[in-house]
Design an enzyme around this catalytic site. Structure first.
Site, PDB file in Angstrom:
ATOM      1  N   GLU A   1      -5.775   4.316   3.015  1.00 15.30           N
ATOM      2  CA  GLU A   1      -5.557   3.304   1.769  1.00 15.30           C
ATOM      3  C   GLU A   1      -4.175   3.697   0.965  1.00 15.30           C
ATOM      4  O   GLU A   1      -3.641   2.840   0.374  1.00 15.30           O
ATOM      5  CB  GLU A   1      -6.776   3.666   0.881  1.00 15.30           C
ATOM      6  CG  GLU A   1      -8.088   2.998   1.369  1.00 15.30           C
ATOM      7  CD  GLU A   1      -9.212   3.307   0.683  1.00 15.30           C
ATOM      8  OE1 GLU A   1      -9.665   4.363   0.541  1.00 15.30           O
ATOM      9  OE2 GLU A   1      -9.799   2.603   0.113  1.00 15.30           O
TER      10      GLU A   1
ATOM     11  N   GLU B   1     -15.632   5.316   6.251  1.00 14.53           N
ATOM     12  CA  GLU B   1     -16.817   5.652   5.210  1.00 14.53           C
ATOM     13  C   GLU B   1     -17.887   5.177   5.424  1.00 14.53           C
ATOM     14  O   GLU B   1     -18.918   5.847   5.006  1.00 14.53           O
ATOM     15  CB  GLU B   1     -16.174   4.934   4.022  1.00 14.53           C
ATOM     16  CG  GLU B   1     -15.020   5.333   3.139  1.00 14.53           C
ATOM     17  CD  GLU B   1     -13.437   4.941   3.813  1.00 14.53           C
ATOM     18  OE1 GLU B   1     -13.561   4.259   4.804  1.00 14.53           O
ATOM     19  OE2 GLU B   1     -12.684   5.132   3.104  1.00 14.53           O
TER      20      GLU B   1
END
Ligand code: CAA
Length: 260
Positions: free
Chosen positions: A115, A135
């Site tokens: 990210e 995740e």
């Protein structure tokens, strides 16, 4: 601010920032996030002659292996939501920074590391770089903009696949998908990023900043971004740089922009 987890090196107008928690594969803990916020809010804008910023990770193994999972144990719904919003806000500072910001991805760029790289304007992947949003392995989804930016960069089908399978991809695949701008031999990531920043440095700085804003607005404001573009186009013709750029073209000489 005295940085604990960032190492900064400002030379020839380029700020190289190394995320320096090698033992934790440079995972972004709260302190590191605070330091990144300060860097983009106060430190970098304050450097005179700044041409651009390069983010990289300490050591040979990781760019950033994610948010610091060891800090997750005390989270509840409210604090996790606040953590996610805070991370999103910090990464917007990077995305909207007026000078080019380039991620020199030297190894794992996972979770919040992927990210962070995606919040930068460009990514240079070393040949050992590994990108992923793992995740779901933790019962989570990305919290710092990954669902949005990966989709913007590689398209919906591949983004969904990468989010749902938690697969990691290598540098060549990241390049093929449009996630990485260039693939370079290991250890040459920062040098390539510097080369790009040097190429941008002689261009008109206000025009560079407005191009970043207009492109970002497409993703954040949808079709309103066409308005950003025509307003910026109008504002730019009033700058000294515009007069210099057009004058230099007419006089067949190199433009000397002052950022005014
Ligand atoms: N947080 C905290 N510590 C981490 C970490 C992380 N994200 N990633 C690695 N580390 C630590 C490990 O715990 C280990 O420390 P100890 O020696 O003290 O145990 C050290 O870094 C080295 O890691 P490994 O021994 O695991 O190294 P490896 O070579 O066997 O594996 C890896 C490397 C595949 C990157 C593995 O470390 C890994 O899977 N890390 C987690 C990746 C991840 O899930 N990232 C997403 C986090 S969630 C997130 O980021 C949410 C968000 O969007 C905000």
């Amino acid at each position: 601010m005295n940085y604990e987890n960032l190492q900064t090196d400002f030379q020839d107008g380029i700020l190289v920032v190394t995320i320096n928690r090698e033992k934790a594969l440079n995972a972004l803990n709260k302190q590191t996030m605070l330091e990144i916020r300060y860097l983009f809010e106060a430190h970098a804008p304050d450097l005179s002659g700044l041409k651009g910023v390069i983010l990289t990770g300490a050591g040979q193994k990781a760019f950033v292996a994610g948010a610091d999972i060891k800090e997750f144990t005390s989270l509840d719904a409210a604090s996790a939501q606040a953590m996610s919003k805070n991370g999103q806000d910090i990464f917007f500072l990077i995305e909207n920074f007026a000078k080019p910001v380039i991620a020199a991805v030297n190894g794992y760029a996972l979770g919040a590391g992927c990210e962070l790289a995606m919040a930068c304007h460009m990514r240079i992947a070393g040949e050992k770089a590994r990108f992923g949003q793992p995740e779901v392995n933790l019962g989570l989804i990305p919290g710092y903009g990954g669902t949005q930016r990966l989709t913007q960069l590689v398209g919906k089908a591949k983004s969904i696949e990468l989010h749902l399978t938690a697969d990691m991809i290598g540098a060549e695949e990241a390049h093929r998908l449009g996630l990485a701008n260039y693939v370079v031999p290991l250890g040459e990531e920062v040098a390539k990023a510097k080369e790009i920043i040097e190429k941008i440095a002689p261009k008109a700085p206000i025009a560079v900043a407005k191009a970043i804003k207009a492109i970002n607005d497409h993703f954040n404001e949808g079709k309103q971004a066409y308005r950003t573009e025509h307003q910026a186009f109008g504002a730019l013709v009033e700058t000294e740089d515009f007069k210099e750029g057009v004058g230099a073209f007419m006089e067949k000489r190199k433009a000397d922009f002052k950022g005014q």
